[in-house]
Scaffold this motif. Structure first.
Motif, PDB file in Angstrom:
ATOM      1  N   PRO A   2     -17.713   4.405 -57.243  1.00 47.79           N
ATOM      2  CA  PRO A   2     -17.079   3.795 -56.071  1.00 47.79           C
ATOM      3  C   PRO A   2     -16.922   4.795 -54.936  1.00 47.79           C
ATOM      4  N   LYS A   3     -16.675   4.266 -53.735  1.00 48.73           N
ATOM      5  CA  LYS A   3     -16.478   5.107 -52.576  1.00 48.73           C
ATOM      6  C   LYS A   3     -15.403   4.491 -51.697  1.00 48.73           C
ATOM      7  N   VAL A   4     -14.782   5.329 -50.867  1.00 49.10           N
ATOM      8  CA  VAL A   4     -13.747   4.858 -49.961  1.00 49.10           C
ATOM      9  C   VAL A   4     -13.830   5.662 -48.675  1.00 49.10           C
ATOM     10  N   GLU A   5     -13.568   5.016 -47.560  1.00 48.20           N
ATOM     11  CA  GLU A   5     -13.603   5.693 -46.265  1.00 48.20           C
ATOM     12  C   GLU A   5     -12.205   6.163 -45.888  1.00 48.20           C
ATOM     13  N   ILE A   6     -12.114   7.410 -45.425  1.00 52.45           N
ATOM     14  CA  ILE A   6     -10.847   7.970 -44.965  1.00 52.45           C
ATOM     15  C   ILE A   6     -11.084   8.638 -43.613  1.00 52.45           C
ATOM     16  N   THR A  14     -16.691   9.478 -46.140  1.00 47.53           N
ATOM     17  CA  THR A  14     -16.867   8.452 -47.158  1.00 47.53           C
ATOM     18  C   THR A  14     -16.849   9.184 -48.492  1.00 47.53           C
ATOM     19  N   THR A  28     -13.007   0.822 -61.904  1.00 48.86           N
ATOM     20  CA  THR A  28     -12.790   0.696 -60.464  1.00 48.86           C
ATOM     21  C   THR A  28     -11.345   0.961 -60.071  1.00 48.86           C
ATOM     22  N   GLU A  29     -10.451   1.005 -61.064  1.00 46.17           N
ATOM     23  CA  GLU A  29      -9.049   1.300 -60.798  1.00 46.17           C
ATOM     24  C   GLU A  29      -8.426   1.903 -62.037  1.00 46.17           C
ATOM     25  N   THR A  75     -20.388  12.596 -51.437  1.00 44.52           N
ATOM     26  CA  THR A  75     -19.473  12.318 -50.326  1.00 44.52           C
ATOM     27  C   THR A  75     -20.180  12.561 -48.991  1.00 44.52           C
ATOM     28  N   PHE A  95      -7.342  10.580 -49.444  1.00 42.23           N
ATOM     29  CA  PHE A  95      -8.048   9.857 -50.510  1.00 42.23           C
ATOM     30  C   PHE A  95      -7.060   9.201 -51.468  1.00 42.23           C
ATOM     31  N   ALA A  98      -5.570   6.247 -49.916  1.00 47.88           N
ATOM     32  CA  ALA A  98      -6.524   5.162 -49.684  1.00 47.88           C
ATOM     33  C   ALA A  98      -6.754   4.304 -50.920  1.00 47.88           C
ATOM     34  N   ILE A  99      -6.713   4.928 -52.117  1.00 43.77           N
ATOM     35  CA  ILE A  99      -6.941   4.126 -53.328  1.00 43.77           C
ATOM     36  C   ILE A  99      -5.640   3.931 -54.120  1.00 43.77           C
TER      37      ILE A  99
END
Length: 338
Positions: A2-6, A14, A28-29, A75, A95, A98-99
């Motif tokens: 998974p990836k997340v934008e900050i 990313t 995923t969590e 990243t 990060f 964000a999650i």
């Protein structure tokens, strides 16, 4: 993965990350009922360096989270000149927000240890405890800084001249720093995947300059945290000295331990005989029980109790073992049997 934008102050990222729970190597969590351990890698090597920890049956009774830091692994994002460990800690804090990660036990090696300490100082709400493998000395030793500069210069020349032999020479310099040139199948595979990611991350002239910021300047320009900053740290710490570390002798780490103690922080000191700088790779069998004991003895959350045993498939194994090393050693056997 998974990836997340900050969007921290050093520029947008990313962030690619990995979550492993007792039931799922690629979750995923997290499971909020379990302790969570966040792993921060050293310079050059991406989060695959935690292969030996993510396949450990005791550690997998927790949530394990690893991220690729700025300019590493998968990243995506730039590296500004003047980037500091405070900036690295802000990246990690953003990060975690964000999650929606809860406060975590931080595990870092080398650069990752320094970012962990700065996270505990400047964003203490995120940190339950620090497990610091080969933490950096207060100041960079002159000869170590010269070695880092040389590795970068060889990489720069290799990319500018498109010379694969020079690329391998740069990789060997990094391996010497991290593993004392000791070669196992896992260290070879880590070198290959680092070169693979590096071709994408550190290839253009701007990226090569950014590599200097993170692999040379970040280390040469660091300064020790004063007592009043260290006093902000909440929770206990363990410093793990790699006794065969060619870069940072024990007396440097003892000085860092002294700084923590003078600031009234709880800190234990452990030495692993024969271990090189990236000790978590070569000495996972010694380090993993120490880490699980540290976490289990300092949390109110119970680790996974079943039914059944945790899933110990490593989320990194498939990527690491995708490379043909070219010497007949490419069976699907992992380091856990060594």
């Amino acid at each position: 993965m998974p990836k997340v934008e900050i969007n921290p102050s050093s520029g947008p990222l990313t962030v690619f990350y990995t979550i492993s729970t007792p039931e799922n190597a690629n979750a995923t969590e997290i499971n909020p009922s379990l302790p969570t351990i966040l792993f921060l890698h050293p310079v050059f090597c991406p989060s695959e360096i935690w292969e030996g920890q993510f396949q450990d049956s005791e550690l997998r009774r927790c949530n394990l989270v690893a991220i690729d830091l700025r300019l590493h692994g998968q990243t995506e994002g730039g590296m500004p000149e003047g980037f500091t460990f405070i900036d690295g800690a802000e990246d990690v804090s953003c990060f975690m927000d964000a999650i929606n990660l809860p406060p975590c036990f931080l595990v870092g090696v080398s650069m990752g240890s320094s970012i962990s300490i700065h996270l505990a100082v400047f964003h203490p709400k995120h940190v339950l405890g620090l497990f610091l493998i080969s933490p950096l000395s207060a100041w960079e030793p002159e000869e170590v800084g010269a070695g880092r500069q040389e590795i970068w210069e060889v990489w720069k020349e290799a990319k500018e001249s498109d010379d694969p032999d020079l690329l391998n020479q740069a990789a060997m310099g990094a391996l010497q720093l991290g593993f004392n040139n000791a070669q196992t199948e896992l260290t070879e595979r880590l070198a290959r995947i680092t070169l693979d990611y590096g071709a994408k991350q550190w290839g253009t002239p701007a990226q090569i300059q950014a590599l200097r910021y993170v692999s040379v300047d970040l280390f040469l320009q660091r300064t020790p945290l004063p007592k009043d900053k260290l006093e902000r740290i909440r929770g206990p710490a363990v410093m793990v000295h790699a006794a065969a570390d060619v870069a940072y002798p024990e007396e440097y780490l003892r000085e860092k331990q002294k700084d923590f103690l003078e600031a009234g922080r709880e800190v234990d000191f452990i030495s692993i005989e024969g271990a090189p700088h990236f000790a978590n790779v070569t000495h996972a069998k010694e380090i993993n029980p120490l880490l699980s004991q540290f976490v289990f003895s300092r949390t109110d959350l119970a680790p996974f109790k079943g039914p059944g045993e945790p899933n110990t498939v490593s989320p990194f194994h498939e990527r690491l073992w995708a490379f043909d090393l070219g010497h007949g050693g490419d069976s699907d056997e992992s380091e856990e049997e060594e």
